[in-house]
Write a protein that holds these residues in place. Structure first.
Motif, PDB file in Angstrom:
ATOM      1  N   MET A 129       1.128  -0.807  -0.064  1.00 47.25           N
ATOM      2  CA  MET A 129      -0.093   0.156  -0.245  1.00 47.25           C
ATOM      3  C   MET A 129       0.797   0.900  -0.023  1.00 47.25           C
ATOM      4  O   MET A 129       2.143   0.915   0.800  1.00 47.25           O
ATOM      5  CB  MET A 129      -1.226  -0.042   1.545  1.00 47.25           C
ATOM      6  N   TYR A 185       1.321  11.821  -4.286  1.00 46.32           N
ATOM      7  CA  TYR A 185       0.573  11.087  -3.772  1.00 46.32           C
ATOM      8  C   TYR A 185       0.005  10.782  -2.510  1.00 46.32           C
ATOM      9  O   TYR A 185       0.793  10.950  -1.768  1.00 46.32           O
ATOM     10  CB  TYR A 185       0.759   9.247  -4.052  1.00 46.32           C
ATOM     11  N   GLU A 197      -3.419  10.092   0.924  1.00 48.29           N
ATOM     12  CA  GLU A 197      -4.639   9.130   0.909  1.00 48.29           C
ATOM     13  C   GLU A 197      -5.435  10.269   0.696  1.00 48.29           C
ATOM     14  O   GLU A 197      -7.084  10.058   1.431  1.00 48.29           O
ATOM     15  CB  GLU A 197      -4.560   8.682   1.938  1.00 48.29           C
ATOM     16  N   GLU A 212      -3.577   0.368 -10.388  1.00 46.85           N
ATOM     17  CA  GLU A 212      -3.261   0.133  -8.900  1.00 46.85           C
ATOM     18  C   GLU A 212      -4.872   0.950  -8.755  1.00 46.85           C
ATOM     19  O   GLU A 212      -5.028  -0.295  -7.538  1.00 46.85           O
ATOM     20  CB  GLU A 212      -2.650   1.641  -8.475  1.00 46.85           C
ATOM     21  N   PRO A 222      -6.433   2.585  -7.069  1.00 47.93           N
ATOM     22  CA  PRO A 222      -6.312   2.118  -5.062  1.00 47.93           C
ATOM     23  C   PRO A 222      -8.163   3.244  -4.731  1.00 47.93           C
ATOM     24  O   PRO A 222      -8.714   3.682  -5.262  1.00 47.93           O
ATOM     25  CB  PRO A 222      -5.990   3.921  -5.100  1.00 47.93           C
ATOM     26  N   THR A 223      -8.787   2.878  -3.560  1.00 53.40           N
ATOM     27  CA  THR A 223      -9.884   3.097  -3.401  1.00 53.40           C
ATOM     28  C   THR A 223      -9.778   4.343  -2.935  1.00 53.40           C
ATOM     29  O   THR A 223     -10.561   4.804  -2.452  1.00 53.40           O
ATOM     30  CB  THR A 223     -10.730   2.440  -2.376  1.00 53.40           C
TER      31      THR A 223
END
Length: 129
Positions: A1, A18, A20, A75, A77-78
């Motif tokens: 991750m 990046y 989150e 990827e 990503p959520t």
């Protein structure tokens, strides 16, 4: 991750990170009153970006967008987004602008451009693609 704010360097000279905390980033620009443009990053939108002159969007910025989009497609990503610093030199008032590139499970790659310059905002597309 991926770790929060992992710094990535494009081979093109534009740095991007990046994060989150995509919703916080978007909310922050909206609270500051920045103009926002968002769209799916499909072939039509890529063509639109390629039509900008280098003063509106330098080539290394376009390349960073495409590189980040490619990573997102792999990827998926959520949560999170890539953040690209954006320096449109068509306006002296355009400071601290950003582009986010994020994954949406229904629409694919989404691009958001934030600017505090009316002059730059007028040059952004009038529709989403």
């Amino acid at each position: 991750m991926m770790t929060l704010s992992l710094l990535q360097s494009c081979s093109y000279g534009t740095n991007y990170t990046y994060s989150e905390k995509q919703s916080e980033i978007v909310s922050n620009y909206k609270m500051k009153g920045y103009f926002e443009y968002n769209s799916r990053l499909n072939d039509v939108m890529v063509s639109e970006l390629n039509n900008y002159d280098s003063q509106m969007m330098p080539e290394d910025t376009r390349n960073a967008i495409l590189e980040a989009a490619e990573k997102l497609e792999k990827e998926r990503p959520t949560a999170g987004c890539y953040v690209i610093e954006w320096d449109p030199q068509v306006s002296k008032n355009a400071k601290d602008n950003a582009i986010t590139v994020e994954w949406n499970s229904e629409a694919g790659v989404i691009i958001r451009m934030f600017t505090n310059s009316v002059q730059v905002a007028k040059r952004l597309p009038t529709q989403s693609y």
